[in-house]
Write a protein that holds these residues in place. Sequence first.
Motif, PDB file in Angstrom:
ATOM      1  N   LEU A 183      -3.169  55.209  26.355  1.00  0.00           N
ATOM      2  CA  LEU A 183      -2.599  54.831  25.056  1.00  0.00           C
ATOM      3  C   LEU A 183      -2.153  53.372  25.061  1.00  0.00           C
ATOM      4  N   SER A 184      -1.639  52.913  26.191  1.00  0.00           N
ATOM      5  CA  SER A 184      -1.192  51.516  26.297  1.00  0.00           C
ATOM      6  C   SER A 184      -2.362  50.550  26.148  1.00  0.00           C
ATOM      7  N   ILE A 185      -3.515  50.927  26.672  1.00  0.00           N
ATOM      8  CA  ILE A 185      -4.711  50.089  26.521  1.00  0.00           C
ATOM      9  C   ILE A 185      -5.069  49.940  25.045  1.00  0.00           C
ATOM     10  N   MET A 186      -5.042  51.048  24.326  1.00  0.00           N
ATOM     11  CA  MET A 186      -5.367  51.001  22.900  1.00  0.00           C
ATOM     12  C   MET A 186      -4.375  50.118  22.144  1.00  0.00           C
ATOM     13  N   ILE A 187      -3.094  50.245  22.478  1.00  0.00           N
ATOM     14  CA  ILE A 187      -2.060  49.454  21.795  1.00  0.00           C
ATOM     15  C   ILE A 187      -2.195  47.970  22.139  1.00  0.00           C
ATOM     16  N   PHE A 188      -2.468  47.688  23.404  1.00  0.00           N
ATOM     17  CA  PHE A 188      -2.612  46.289  23.835  1.00  0.00           C
ATOM     18  C   PHE A 188      -3.732  45.600  23.058  1.00  0.00           C
ATOM     19  N   ILE A 189      -4.843  46.292  22.865  1.00  0.00           N
ATOM     20  CA  ILE A 189      -5.974  45.713  22.130  1.00  0.00           C
ATOM     21  C   ILE A 189      -5.670  45.640  20.635  1.00  0.00           C
ATOM     22  N   LEU A 190      -4.956  46.623  20.119  1.00  0.00           N
ATOM     23  CA  LEU A 190      -4.578  46.582  18.697  1.00  0.00           C
ATOM     24  C   LEU A 190      -3.681  45.385  18.394  1.00  0.00           C
ATOM     25  N   LYS A 191      -2.832  45.027  19.338  1.00  0.00           N
ATOM     26  CA  LYS A 191      -1.946  43.877  19.131  1.00  0.00           C
ATOM     27  C   LYS A 191      -2.724  42.563  19.066  1.00  0.00           C
ATOM     28  N   MET A 192      -3.922  42.551  19.599  1.00  0.00           N
ATOM     29  CA  MET A 192      -4.774  41.365  19.529  1.00  0.00           C
ATOM     30  C   MET A 192      -5.576  41.331  18.231  1.00  0.00           C
ATOM     31  N   SER A 193      -5.509  42.414  17.479  1.00  0.00           N
ATOM     32  CA  SER A 193      -6.381  42.583  16.322  1.00  0.00           C
ATOM     33  C   SER A 193      -5.729  42.107  15.026  1.00  0.00           C
ATOM     34  N   VAL A 194      -6.580  41.973  14.026  1.00  0.00           N
ATOM     35  CA  VAL A 194      -6.125  41.660  12.667  1.00  0.00           C
ATOM     36  C   VAL A 194      -6.778  42.648  11.715  1.00  0.00           C
ATOM     37  N   HIS A 195      -6.126  42.819  10.574  1.00  0.00           N
ATOM     38  CA  HIS A 195      -6.701  43.644   9.516  1.00  0.00           C
ATOM     39  C   HIS A 195      -6.949  42.725   8.330  1.00  0.00           C
ATOM     40  N   TYR A 196      -8.198  42.287   8.191  1.00  0.00           N
ATOM     41  CA  TYR A 196      -8.541  41.265   7.195  1.00  0.00           C
ATOM     42  C   TYR A 196      -7.626  40.047   7.360  1.00  0.00           C
ATOM     43  N   LEU A 197      -7.542  39.551   8.581  1.00  0.00           N
ATOM     44  CA  LEU A 197      -6.774  38.368   8.974  1.00  0.00           C
ATOM     45  C   LEU A 197      -5.262  38.569   8.920  1.00  0.00           C
ATOM     46  N   SER A 198      -4.827  39.764   8.687  1.00  0.00           N
ATOM     47  CA  SER A 198      -3.389  40.031   8.698  1.00  0.00           C
ATOM     48  C   SER A 198      -2.981  40.555  10.071  1.00  0.00           C
ATOM     49  N   HIS A 199      -2.073  39.826  10.725  1.00  0.00           N
ATOM     50  CA  HIS A 199      -1.583  40.259  12.033  1.00  0.00           C
ATOM     51  C   HIS A 199      -0.473  41.297  11.896  1.00  0.00           C
ATOM     52  N   ASN A 200       0.149  41.332  10.765  1.00  0.00           N
ATOM     53  CA  ASN A 200       1.290  42.235  10.583  1.00  0.00           C
ATOM     54  C   ASN A 200       0.869  43.695  10.483  1.00  0.00           C
ATOM     55  N   VAL A 201      -0.275  43.924   9.854  1.00  0.00           N
ATOM     56  CA  VAL A 201      -0.703  45.305   9.618  1.00  0.00           C
ATOM     57  C   VAL A 201      -0.883  46.085  10.924  1.00  0.00           C
ATOM     58  N   PRO A 202      -1.618  45.568  11.930  1.00  0.00           N
ATOM     59  CA  PRO A 202      -1.759  46.325  13.184  1.00  0.00           C
ATOM     60  C   PRO A 202      -0.422  46.595  13.865  1.00  0.00           C
ATOM     61  N   ASN A 203       0.491  45.623  13.824  1.00  0.00           N
ATOM     62  CA  ASN A 203       1.804  45.833  14.441  1.00  0.00           C
ATOM     63  C   ASN A 203       2.581  46.934  13.729  1.00  0.00           C
ATOM     64  N   ASP A 204       2.465  46.964  12.416  1.00  0.00           N
ATOM     65  CA  ASP A 204       3.133  48.028  11.659  1.00  0.00           C
ATOM     66  C   ASP A 204       2.532  49.392  11.991  1.00  0.00           C
ATOM     67  N   ILE A 205       1.218  49.398  12.187  1.00  0.00           N
ATOM     68  CA  ILE A 205       0.544  50.651  12.537  1.00  0.00           C
ATOM     69  C   ILE A 205       1.059  51.174  13.875  1.00  0.00           C
ATOM     70  N   ILE A 206       1.164  50.275  14.846  1.00  0.00           N
ATOM     71  CA  ILE A 206       1.613  50.668  16.182  1.00  0.00           C
ATOM     72  C   ILE A 206       3.010  51.277  16.127  1.00  0.00           C
TER      73      ILE A 206
END
Length: 276
Positions: A183-206
């Motif tokens: 699960l930590s691997i998935m979260i680590f990669i999600l933190k590097m991600s964007v949702h249509y250039l929004s960095h806030n959305v993945p963090n909110d999801i986590i």
Amino acid sequence: MITLIILSIVIFILYIAYKLLSFSRKDKQKDVSQEEKHQEEPEEVENLEILTKENDGKPEEKPEQFYQLNVNKIKYLLYHPKKEGLDEIEYLYKRVVIENLWINEPFHSKFYDFLIMINDNELMIIDPTAIVITINTRGSHNQTQKSKTYQVYNTKQIIEFTIFDCIHDIRKFNKNDAQNILLSIMIFILKMSVHYLSHNVPNDIIKELLKDYEHNNLIEYILELVEENDEEIIFIKNSISHAFRSVETEPYNDTEIPEQLIRRNKLPKKLFQRIL
């Protein structure tokens, strides 16, 4: 008269000699018979021992029987990605949950919750090494519009490649630690991600996905170890780097209209299924 007496004496002597010879022959035959009897005795004794063993009154022992458990008949409560239209995450679910029989809760449902969220949304990672291309276009009213084109990685592909690449190392840990590392691997990669250039959305999801997870603190600790390049789990960053070298990027232009984040209200029901 004398002749008759002499003849009688000779006959008597011959008779005595005959008797002595007969007794001598009988003694020899008796000795031979006894010797043959002694020679046959070991075989008789041996045969007797065999008969004694076979008929000692004990019940005959039956060979130990072994029964093979037919696991194909056992049914487990599992999710059904293909039935729910989640074909793209089906193989990842099989590789992690079914192959390891990691159906314990809360991991099972939490992992599937992450998979659904990643499958339903356009999450991407901007390639930091690629050149951002700025495009100027003119609209119908002769107005200049600027847009940027990026090279991006598909987050879902990076997560999938990373897990497949290091699943052998993950299995070396005990089950609970292995599941939290995954699960930590998935979260680590999600933190590097964007949702249509929004960095806030993945963090909110986590935050939303982990708010009710009982091992939340442990996952935060594992993420810190990953950031610090801890030797025990350095394989995680190595596999992520391998994923970025192997997965191809695709173009993304920021003029695309961002879609709203999809978040399902509840997980689908599990079904009793056989593992084939």
